[in-house]
Design a protein around this motif. Structure first.
Motif, PDB file in Angstrom:
ATOM      1  N   THR A  44       0.987  -1.195   0.075  1.00  0.00           N
ATOM      2  CA  THR A  44      -0.073  -0.085  -0.049  1.00  0.00           C
ATOM      3  C   THR A  44       1.044   1.125  -0.008  1.00  0.00           C
ATOM      4  O   THR A  44       1.926   1.069   0.364  1.00  0.00           O
ATOM      5  CB  THR A  44      -0.828   0.044   1.168  1.00  0.00           C
ATOM      6  OG1 THR A  44      -0.160   0.117   2.375  1.00  0.00           O
ATOM      7  CG2 THR A  44      -1.652  -1.408   1.359  1.00  0.00           C
ATOM      8  N   PRO A  45       0.305   2.371  -0.613  1.00  0.00           N
ATOM      9  CA  PRO A  45       1.230   3.569  -0.319  1.00  0.00           C
ATOM     10  C   PRO A  45       1.724   3.807   1.066  1.00  0.00           C
ATOM     11  O   PRO A  45       2.960   4.295   1.285  1.00  0.00           O
ATOM     12  CB  PRO A  45       0.137   4.849  -0.823  1.00  0.00           C
ATOM     13  CG  PRO A  45      -0.799   3.957  -1.553  1.00  0.00           C
ATOM     14  CD  PRO A  45      -0.934   2.555  -0.851  1.00  0.00           C
ATOM     15  N   GLU A  46       1.055   3.660   2.073  1.00  0.00           N
ATOM     16  CA  GLU A  46       1.368   3.892   3.538  1.00  0.00           C
ATOM     17  C   GLU A  46       2.626   2.925   3.806  1.00  0.00           C
ATOM     18  O   GLU A  46       3.705   3.276   4.504  1.00  0.00           O
ATOM     19  CB  GLU A  46       0.447   3.536   4.431  1.00  0.00           C
ATOM     20  CG  GLU A  46      -0.847   4.613   4.503  1.00  0.00           C
ATOM     21  CD  GLU A  46      -1.701   4.254   3.276  1.00  0.00           C
ATOM     22  OE1 GLU A  46      -1.420   3.235   2.693  1.00  0.00           O
ATOM     23  OE2 GLU A  46      -2.574   5.085   3.129  1.00  0.00           O
ATOM     24  N   GLN A  47       2.565   1.481   3.213  1.00  0.00           N
ATOM     25  CA  GLN A  47       3.642   0.661   3.614  1.00  0.00           C
ATOM     26  C   GLN A  47       4.815   0.989   2.641  1.00  0.00           C
ATOM     27  O   GLN A  47       5.921   0.839   2.997  1.00  0.00           O
ATOM     28  CB  GLN A  47       3.272  -0.830   3.135  1.00  0.00           C
ATOM     29  CG  GLN A  47       2.147  -1.433   3.860  1.00  0.00           C
ATOM     30  CD  GLN A  47       1.706  -2.824   3.676  1.00  0.00           C
ATOM     31  OE1 GLN A  47       1.265  -2.934   2.323  1.00  0.00           O
ATOM     32  NE2 GLN A  47       1.376  -3.838   4.485  1.00  0.00           N
ATOM     33  N   ALA A  57       5.824   4.188   1.965  1.00  0.00           N
ATOM     34  CA  ALA A  57       6.331   5.159   2.570  1.00  0.00           C
ATOM     35  C   ALA A  57       7.079   4.945   3.839  1.00  0.00           C
ATOM     36  O   ALA A  57       8.230   5.173   3.902  1.00  0.00           O
ATOM     37  CB  ALA A  57       5.352   6.323   2.869  1.00  0.00           C
ATOM     38  N   LEU A  58       6.517   3.659   4.357  1.00  0.00           N
ATOM     39  CA  LEU A  58       7.064   3.277   5.639  1.00  0.00           C
ATOM     40  C   LEU A  58       8.520   2.637   5.499  1.00  0.00           C
ATOM     41  O   LEU A  58       9.472   2.811   6.288  1.00  0.00           O
ATOM     42  CB  LEU A  58       6.349   2.159   6.464  1.00  0.00           C
ATOM     43  CG  LEU A  58       6.775   1.643   7.772  1.00  0.00           C
ATOM     44  CD1 LEU A  58       7.243   2.993   8.845  1.00  0.00           C
ATOM     45  CD2 LEU A  58       5.953   0.857   8.442  1.00  0.00           C
TER      46      LEU A  58
END
Length: 455
Positions: A10-13, A15-16
């Motif tokens: 996901t975009p959040e993953q 970014a992390l």
């Protein structure tokens, strides 16, 4: 057999993941400073001179680290940690132990090995004289200060007069290649002074060249003042640290008597810095050292069969006498006593952090021996409350290192000096100290409130 589909992040993953990679890269480039291994050196108590919790205090540290290029077994016959691999962890432990805001270091070399554990916390400013294998370094906390300006002072090139020949304007007695380093550090914090001017030096070592050492220290004080004026920083406090350094190097390992040259608080340079009148004995030492060395005048006939070194890493005269020199004439431009007094009068008045701090009742109650306890001198003499020793080896034991601050800086704390009985037969020693010099550290306050509480 079915092909496994790749996992879609996901975009959040994503970014992390990128954040973790960036963090690892930053750590690899700037590894965290290790915690000081306190068992490698002898710990010392901190002397608190002012319990006022007012913020804005700055802790300044000075240390002559004993450059590895100067280490000789015959100079340190009782030391058990002269190899670079033995000393380096001890040097790091000493540098990190006090969590100082600013460090002024002398005899610094092996930068590629010395700096890595310090670079995550400190910004470094290193300077050295022409052809020197070691130099002076000022370190300051990255989150506390930023360097605003700097100056390198090369004593051999500095003029002390405005007229006459090049030689007359400089008034040199010996080309030494010694330098001083000055920086203006802007305070990132909202508390404390707007900034501080910091200088460090390693003055000429030869015991008998009293005049040249005074000339260099006087120029250092003058240049700190000029630096402040030129950068419109006269309102910033000044801290200058280092050593009026002298050392006796032996050519033969067979030397059993202890030597103490006392080129410390009773030296003319110290009295001149403290605006104290010169004694008869100090004037005699100055006059005896007003000579011109062959490094200035090549026509001077040699008076010794071997070379006289101009640095600590070269052989020098074992009898500690002036050689390869002639008496100075008026055309050489060497300063008179009165002219030296006038030179030292330039710049801000100074005081010694240790001389003032150890004279305070709360410090004297800690039973710390001072220079005045060891050497017969008047109790009110400036310098009598300096540490008993700051250089302690088998062959020489004396006071050479200081922290000078401009008025009206308040000394709110001091790192207690080592006691002589803890230093064995001479430094460096495992579990004690990795240098032949003892480091000094002072906590300083620049507030009027702090001044009132100590007066």
């Amino acid at each position: 057999m079915a092909t496994r589909r790749p996992i879609e992040l996901t975009p959040e993953q994503l970014a992390l993941s990128e954040a973790r990679k960036a963090k690892k890269l930053k750590l690899s480039e700037n590894p965290p400073a290790p915690e000081p291994a306190t068992n490698l050196i002898l710990s010392r108590p901190w002397i608190s001179l002012n319990s006022d919790p007012e913020p804005g205090r700055i802790k300044v540290h000075t240390w002559n680290m004993l450059a590895q290029c100067l280490v000789r077994r015959e100079l340190f016959p009782t030391s058990d940690c002269l190899k670079a691999g033995q000393r380096l962890p001890m040097l790091h432990a000493e540098l990190l132990a006090q969590d100082s805001d600013i460090l002024c270091l002398q005899e610094v070399d092996n930068l590629e090995k010395l700096l890595p554990p310090l670079q995550s916390k400190y910004t470094t400013h290193y300077t050295a004289g022409p052809g020197k294998k070691h130099g002076c370094m000022i370190l300051f906390k990255k989150d506390g200060f930023e360097k605003q300006s700097e100056r390198l002072v090369q004593y051999d090139q500095e003029e002390i007069r405005d007229e006459g020949s090049d030689a007359f304007r400089r008034g040199l007695s010996f080309k030494t290649r010694n330098i001083a380093s000055i920086v203006a550090l802007k305070n990132r914090s909202k508390s404390g002074p707007e900034g501080v001017i910091v200088g460090t030096t390693h003055a000429f070592w030869h015991p008998k060249y009293t005049y040249e050492r005074c000339r260099q220290v006087g120029i250092f004080k003058r240049e700190v003042g000029k630096f402040a004026t030129e950068h419109h920083l006269e309102h910033w406090p000044c801290v200058i640290a280092g050593g009026i350094d002298s050392i006796f190097q032996v050519q033969s390992p067979v030397l059993t008597r202890f030597l103490d040259f006392n080129f410390g608080p009773d030296d003319p340079a110290y009295s001149l810095l403290m605006s104290e009148p010169l004694t008869k004995e100090q004037r005699e030492r100055l006059e005896a050292s007003r000579v011109v060395h062959v490094s200035i005048d090549p026509t001077v006939p040699p008076t010794t069969s071997g070379p006289v070194g101009d640095d600590e890493d070269q052989a020098v005269d074992p009898d500690r006498v002036i050689t390869n020199a002639r008496r100075a004439t008026p055309s050489d431009g060497l300063l008179t006593d009165d002219e030296l007094v006038a030179l030292f009068a330039l710049g801000k008045p100074l005081k010694s952090a240790y001389d003032e701090g150890l004279a305070h009742p709360r410090a004297s109650a800690s039973d710390i021996r001072t220079f005045g306890d060891r050497v017969s001198c008047e109790p009110d003499m400036k310098g009598s409350n300096e540490p008993e020793y700051t250089s302690f080896t088998f062959f020489w034991k004396t006071v050479l290192d200081y922290i000078f601050v401009s008025q009206p800086t308040v000394i709110t704390g001091l790192l207690a000096p080592h006691r002589a009985e803890h230093l064995g037969r001479g430094l460096p020693l495992k579990g004690i100290c990795g240098s032949d010099h003892i480091s000094l550290s002072a906590e300083l306050s620049f507030s009027n409130k702090g001044q009132a509480s100590l007066d």
